[in-house]
Scaffold this motif. Structure first.
Motif, short mmCIF file in Angstrom:
data_model
loop_
_atom_site.label_atom_id
_atom_site.label_comp_id
_atom_site.label_asym_id
_atom_site.label_seq_id
_atom_site.Cartn_x
_atom_site.Cartn_y
_atom_site.Cartn_z
N UNK A 243 -15.73 49.05 18.29
CA UNK A 243 -17.15 49.39 18.34
C UNK A 243 -17.39 50.87 18.06
N UNK A 244 -16.50 51.73 18.55
CA UNK A 244 -16.63 53.17 18.28
C UNK A 244 -16.44 53.46 16.79
N UNK A 245 -15.46 52.80 16.17
CA UNK A 245 -15.19 53.04 14.75
C UNK A 245 -16.27 52.45 13.87
N UNK A 246 -16.80 51.30 14.28
CA UNK A 246 -17.85 50.63 13.50
C UNK A 246 -19.04 51.57 13.27
N UNK B 232 -14.23 53.49 27.79
CA UNK B 232 -14.84 53.92 26.55
C UNK B 232 -13.81 54.24 25.49
N UNK B 233 -14.29 54.56 24.31
CA UNK B 233 -13.39 54.85 23.19
C UNK B 233 -14.02 55.89 22.28
N UNK B 234 -13.15 56.65 21.63
CA UNK B 234 -13.56 57.61 20.62
C UNK B 234 -12.85 57.26 19.32
N UNK B 235 -13.57 57.37 18.22
CA UNK B 235 -13.00 57.13 16.90
C UNK B 235 -13.22 58.37 16.03
N UNK C 140 -22.57 36.32 24.57
CA UNK C 140 -24.01 36.53 24.35
C UNK C 140 -24.59 37.48 25.38
N UNK C 141 -23.92 37.61 26.52
CA UNK C 141 -24.39 38.53 27.56
C UNK C 141 -24.00 39.97 27.26
N UNK C 142 -23.15 40.16 26.27
CA UNK C 142 -22.65 41.49 25.90
C UNK C 142 -23.32 41.92 24.60
N UNK C 143 -24.13 42.98 24.61
CA UNK C 143 -24.83 43.41 23.40
C UNK C 143 -23.95 44.08 22.35
N UNK C 144 -22.70 44.35 22.68
CA UNK C 144 -21.81 45.00 21.72
C UNK C 144 -21.61 44.13 20.48
N UNK C 145 -21.44 44.76 19.35
CA UNK C 145 -21.24 44.02 18.11
C UNK C 145 -19.87 43.36 18.05
N UNK C 146 -18.88 43.97 18.69
CA UNK C 146 -17.52 43.43 18.69
C UNK C 146 -17.11 43.12 20.11
#
Length: 390
Positions: free
Chosen positions: A57-60, A156-159, A367-373
């Motif tokens: 998600x961070x890289x996207x 969390x993540x950093x890209x 579906x409960x998670x709004x993240x794209x991935x």
């Protein structure tokens, strides 16, 4: 040839717990969390997010089609990987549709992993100046409910993309680093929670910074006056302040005030996310670049990386002329604004919802998670990932 950070972004889950409320529920003075360690909110990852999805998600957020074609190396720094054999980088490579003619590996040394990846990436770009390297630092910090380390959890993540002629920060050649066998923090392969000697870890962090800073000064000829800001690995936001304070004593007052003020700005994102291990140094860098609006081109930024166990490194970079054009400030502002606060009981329930370890098949409600991935479940011991944007 300049080599450095061309793009940078981050992702944190959509849920958080308020540190004041957590303190009250633990019968602790809230000031110990909000002032003592300097944390206001703590990211809470749902079971549909792991280190792979956070990184993807961070890289996207930062990659375009040209980046995906130019990237020929994906390096994933983590201490909460999902497989003892297959690298998390391979999953991200597939989820994002990156050029198949690429290397993909995972590196580990506690919170130092992403810095090791960046240094490796610099060498690769020096030999292959037309390519780009995707560096990922992604983790979920878990110590356990009601544990001594609970208040320093996070997710969390950093890209980052590393390239020649970078848009944001050109990394300078000189760096200083050291290693020592220290049992200040560790997580055995049989445990999903970390163990920490908090007092020893604080002492080693401060000692490592003092030693690599002195070594860096001797190597580079630079001193504190040459830096606009110094960013730190932040297991909690007061940690970097403790390390910086002793070395400030000999600096002119105006230099001290500048570095202290900019340090505070660099902690803003971290104090609202918590500890993200390998990505925390770079989250503080993002916070500085996006929150300090008058940082001038050509400014020298210092970076201190520390990974328990222990490895430490100090290095530096120069802000590029149009660095603000490469930041994702508005996107990050929206991400923070859309997060949802959970109650302490809700946080505890989410914390306890873990994946089976016996090979059981499970399907998760993404579906409960709004993240794209997201992580959609496990089938025959294989994690099932979904990129909703495809």
């Amino acid at each position: 040839m300049n080599i450095g950070i061309d793009k940078i972004g981050f992702y944190t889950p959509h849920l958080y717990v308020d540190m004041n409320e957590l303190a009250v529920s633990r019968d602790i003075d809230p000031g110990k969390f909000t002032i003592g360690i300097g944390q206001e909110k703590m990211a809470v990852p749902p079971v549909t997010q792991d280190s792979v999805t956070l990184a993807a998600n961070a890289a996207l957020e930062i990659l375009d089609d040209a980046d995906k074609e130019q990237i020929d190396f994906v390096i994933f720094g983590t201490e909460t990987g999902v497989d003892s054999s297959k690298s998390a980088a391979v999953y991200v490579h597939e989820l994002l549709g990156i050029n198949p003619n690429a290397r993909a590996i995972e590196v580990k040394q506690a919170c130092y992993g992403a810095t090791a990846a960046i240094q490796m990436a610099k060498g690769h770009i020096a030999l292959n100046p037309e390519s780009k390297v995707l560096v990922l630092g992604s983790d979920i910090a878990r110590y356990g409910l009601n544990s001594s380390g609970e208040a320093t959890q996070g997710a969390g993540a950093v890209a980052l993309t590393i390239s020649a002629n970078p848009g944001i920060l050109a990394l300078e050649e000189k760096s200083a680093y050291m290693t020592a066998d220290v049992m200040d923090f560790w997580r055995p392969v049989y445990s999903d929670k970390a163990f920490v000697d908090g007092k020893l870890s604080n002492e080693q962090y401060i000692e490592f910074f003092a030693k690599v800073w002195k070594q860096y000064k001797d190597k580079s000829g630079f001193d504190l006056k040459d830096f606009e800001a110094i960013t730190f690995h932040l297991p909690y936001t007061k940690m970097g302040k403790k390390a910086l304070k002793p070395v400030l004593a000999d600096a002119p007052e105006n230099v001290q005030e500048r570095l202290k003020a900019n340090y505070q700005v660099s902690t803003n994102y971290n104090r609202n996310v918590g500890n993200i291990y390998t990505g925390s140094l770079y989250l503080s860098l993002i916070s500085l670049l996006e929150q300090k609006e008058d940082l001038e081109r050509g400014s020298r930024i210092g970076l201190f990386s520390y990974g328990s166990g222990a490895v430490g490194e100090f290095f530096s970079g120069i802000l590029q002329p149009n660095y603000r054009d490469y930041l994702k400030t508005e996107s990050h502002r929206n991400m923070f604004a859309l997060r949802k606060k959970v109650t302490v009981p809700e946080y505890e329930a989410i914390f306890e919802e873990t994946l089976p370890t016996d090979g059981s098949t499970v399907k998760l409600d993404i579906e409960m998670d709004p993240a794209k991935i997201c992580l959609a479940g496990i089938t025959e011991n294989m994690r099932q990932y979904v990129n909703k944007s495809k």
